[in-house]
Design a protein around this motif. Structure first.
Motif, short mmCIF file in Angstrom:
data_model
loop_
_atom_site.label_atom_id
_atom_site.label_comp_id
_atom_site.label_asym_id
_atom_site.label_seq_id
_atom_site.Cartn_x
_atom_site.Cartn_y
_atom_site.Cartn_z
N VAL A 142 0.84 -1.21 0.00
CA VAL A 142 0.00 0.00 0.00
C VAL A 142 0.87 1.26 0.00
O VAL A 142 1.89 1.30 0.68
CB VAL A 142 -0.89 0.02 1.27
CG1 VAL A 142 -1.65 1.32 1.39
CG2 VAL A 142 -1.83 -1.16 1.28
N ALA A 152 0.08 5.21 0.94
CA ALA A 152 -0.93 6.18 1.40
C ALA A 152 -0.38 7.59 1.14
O ALA A 152 -0.38 8.05 0.01
CB ALA A 152 -1.27 5.92 2.85
N THR A 173 4.86 9.49 2.96
CA THR A 173 5.88 10.25 3.71
C THR A 173 6.88 9.34 4.41
O THR A 173 7.98 9.76 4.72
CB THR A 173 5.23 11.19 4.75
OG1 THR A 173 4.53 10.41 5.73
CG2 THR A 173 4.28 12.18 4.12
N THR A 218 -1.03 10.10 6.49
CA THR A 218 -2.38 9.62 6.80
C THR A 218 -2.45 8.86 8.12
O THR A 218 -1.43 8.39 8.64
CB THR A 218 -2.85 8.66 5.68
OG1 THR A 218 -2.03 7.48 5.74
CG2 THR A 218 -2.77 9.30 4.30
N ASN A 229 0.24 6.06 9.62
CA ASN A 229 0.77 6.23 10.98
C ASN A 229 0.64 4.94 11.78
O ASN A 229 1.53 4.54 12.52
CB ASN A 229 0.02 7.37 11.66
CG ASN A 229 0.83 8.07 12.73
OD1 ASN A 229 0.66 7.75 13.90
ND2 ASN A 229 1.70 8.98 12.35
N ASP A 258 2.83 9.81 16.21
CA ASP A 258 2.05 10.58 17.19
C ASP A 258 0.62 10.09 17.35
O ASP A 258 0.05 10.16 18.45
CB ASP A 258 2.02 12.06 16.78
CG ASP A 258 3.24 12.81 17.28
OD1 ASP A 258 3.24 13.22 18.44
OD2 ASP A 258 4.21 12.95 16.51
C1 FAD Z 1 10.46 14.75 8.01
C2 FAD Z 1 9.26 14.02 8.53
C3 FAD Z 1 8.95 14.11 9.87
C4 FAD Z 1 7.81 13.44 10.37
N1 FAD Z 1 7.54 13.54 11.70
C5 FAD Z 1 6.45 12.90 12.19
C6 FAD Z 1 6.14 12.98 13.59
O1 FAD Z 1 6.82 13.62 14.37
N2 FAD Z 1 5.04 12.30 14.02
C7 FAD Z 1 4.23 11.58 13.18
O2 FAD Z 1 3.28 10.97 13.65
N3 FAD Z 1 4.49 11.51 11.86
C8 FAD Z 1 5.57 12.14 11.35
N4 FAD Z 1 5.85 12.08 10.02
C9 FAD Z 1 4.86 11.45 9.13
C10 FAD Z 1 4.92 9.93 9.11
O3 FAD Z 1 5.78 9.51 8.08
C11 FAD Z 1 3.49 9.47 8.94
O4 FAD Z 1 2.77 9.87 10.10
C12 FAD Z 1 3.23 7.97 8.81
O5 FAD Z 1 4.10 7.22 9.56
C13 FAD Z 1 3.25 7.50 7.37
O6 FAD Z 1 2.05 7.88 6.81
P1 FAD Z 1 1.87 7.88 5.25
O7 FAD Z 1 0.43 8.10 4.99
O8 FAD Z 1 2.81 8.81 4.59
O9 FAD Z 1 2.22 6.36 4.89
P2 FAD Z 1 3.07 5.74 3.69
O10 FAD Z 1 4.46 6.28 3.70
O11 FAD Z 1 2.31 5.82 2.42
O12 FAD Z 1 3.09 4.21 4.18
C14 FAD Z 1 3.78 3.81 5.34
C15 FAD Z 1 3.60 2.30 5.55
O13 FAD Z 1 2.26 2.02 5.94
C16 FAD Z 1 1.63 1.13 5.01
N5 FAD Z 1 0.24 1.60 4.90
C17 FAD Z 1 -0.18 2.87 4.76
N6 FAD Z 1 -1.52 2.95 4.79
C18 FAD Z 1 -1.96 1.68 4.93
C19 FAD Z 1 -3.27 1.10 5.01
N7 FAD Z 1 -4.40 1.86 4.98
N8 FAD Z 1 -3.37 -0.24 5.13
C20 FAD Z 1 -2.26 -1.02 5.19
N9 FAD Z 1 -1.00 -0.53 5.12
C21 FAD Z 1 -0.85 0.81 4.99
C22 FAD Z 1 2.45 1.24 3.73
O14 FAD Z 1 2.38 0.08 2.95
C23 FAD Z 1 3.85 1.48 4.30
O15 FAD Z 1 4.42 0.26 4.69
C24 FAD Z 1 6.98 12.69 9.49
C25 FAD Z 1 7.33 12.59 8.14
C26 FAD Z 1 8.44 13.25 7.65
C27 FAD Z 1 8.77 13.13 6.18
#
Ligand code: FAD
Length: 285
Positions: free
Chosen positions: A31, A33, A36, A112, A116, A126
């Protein structure tokens, strides 16, 4: 991303199509999402997958719905959307603060709820402690069908779930709570927090706490409830200084994880201060 090639980005328009695509890809896809976490794979020296199944075009995953019993949050709802759509709901103050203080504004537009909760290696997420102390449930879909799990149970088995699974939504029970979120970023906005404390409290008419849910993130590899402190504070007045003292006495329940940014003992050391901050926020309301 040198030397790594993504050969396929699938863009299903329904949950069923997404699941079918994941199943067809087997271990060759996963997946995507907000991406990030995925986009930083090269910094973690992890390989990219050959293919991804994007959730961007599945409308039901981007919605927040309200019933008398629950707030249902679609898994592709972003941190920014959580802040926009939930800020008027008093019991979810902790979740709104968790979403609004994480990362930076650009990341919050993309990251998302599902990402997370599903990123097993992300100890500093978080939303996880904020939802743990709300007793949230997750809705999981696999080729075998749909199941609802407590978030706590999901965190325990997410690494062992078969590859073709989709977290569809998060269900937050509606209860008369007050909640707060305290985090300690190390240097500047955008860094992952060193430690996180989320609390949700139900008060009695006399102002004392009927019960308190207290969740700790980023200290150990997986966020969890602080049951010892929950037992100690049940029935007490909402007094941040007194609860801070209890947290100092009980903090050795945690074994902090060492990381490049801080040693494990430091994460445990700052916990009681975060507990005091979170309860002080509730005291002000
Ligand atoms: C510089 C930076 C700092 C950050 N600091 C923080 C912070 O302090 N606190 C915080 O909470 N977040 C922080 N984040 C964000 C963090 O990356 C996201 O909160 C989260 O971990 C990933 O969300 P995403 O939607 O981008 O997932 P993605 O990167 O798209 O996916 C992450 C993983 O989850 C899986 N996945 C995603 N959605 C689903 C689903 N619906 N079903 C099954 N599997 C799924 C994917 O396959 C992948 O393995 C930061 C990001 C960056 C770039």
């Amino acid at each position: 991303m040198q030397g790594q090639q993504i050969t396929g980005l699938h863009k299903p328009e329904t949950v069923a199509e997404a699941l079918a695509a994941l199943s067809d890809l087997g271990g060759g896809g996963t997946v995507m999402a907000g991406a990030t976490w995925i986009m930083r794979a090269p910094f973690r020296r992890e390989p990219m997958k050959p293919a991804y199944v994007s959730l961007a075009q599945i409308p039901e995953l981007h919605r927040i719905a309200f019933t008398q019993a629950h707030v249902r949050i679609g898994s592709a709802v972003t941190h920014a959307q959580l802040v926009r759509e939930l800020q008027a709901i008093p019991e979810l103050g902790g979740l709104v603060s968790a979403a609004g203080d994480s990362a930076n504004p650009a990341v919050r537009q993309a990251a998302t709820v599902g990402g997370n909760l599903c990123t097993a290696d992300f100890a500093a997420a978080d939303l996880v402690p904020a939802l743990l102390c709300q007793d949230a449930e997750v809705e999981i879909l696999t080729m075998e069908g749909r199941q609802f799990l407590s978030l706590d149970a999901f965190l325990g088995l997410r690494e062992r779930l078969e590859r073709a699974y989709l977290l569809v939504s998060v269900l937050v029970p509606r209860r008369p709570l007050a909640s707060a979120h305290a985090r300690l970023p190390l240097r500047k906005a955008g860094d992952y927090p060193v430690a996180i404390v989320s609390v949700a409290v139900e008060r009695r008419p006399d102002g004392h706490m009927r019960g308190a849910a207290i969740a700790v993130g980023s200290v150990e590899a997986v966020a969890r409830r602080w049951r010892g402190l929950e037992r100690a504070v049940a029935g007490l007045p909402l007094d941040a200084s007194r609860i801070h003292q209890l947290a100092l006495d009980l903090a050795d329940e945690f074994v902090g994880r060492d990381g490049p940014e801080v040693p494990g003992w430091y994460r445990v050391k700052v916990l009681p201060t975060l507990v005091r901050r979170a309860f002080a926020t509730l005291q002000q309301h």
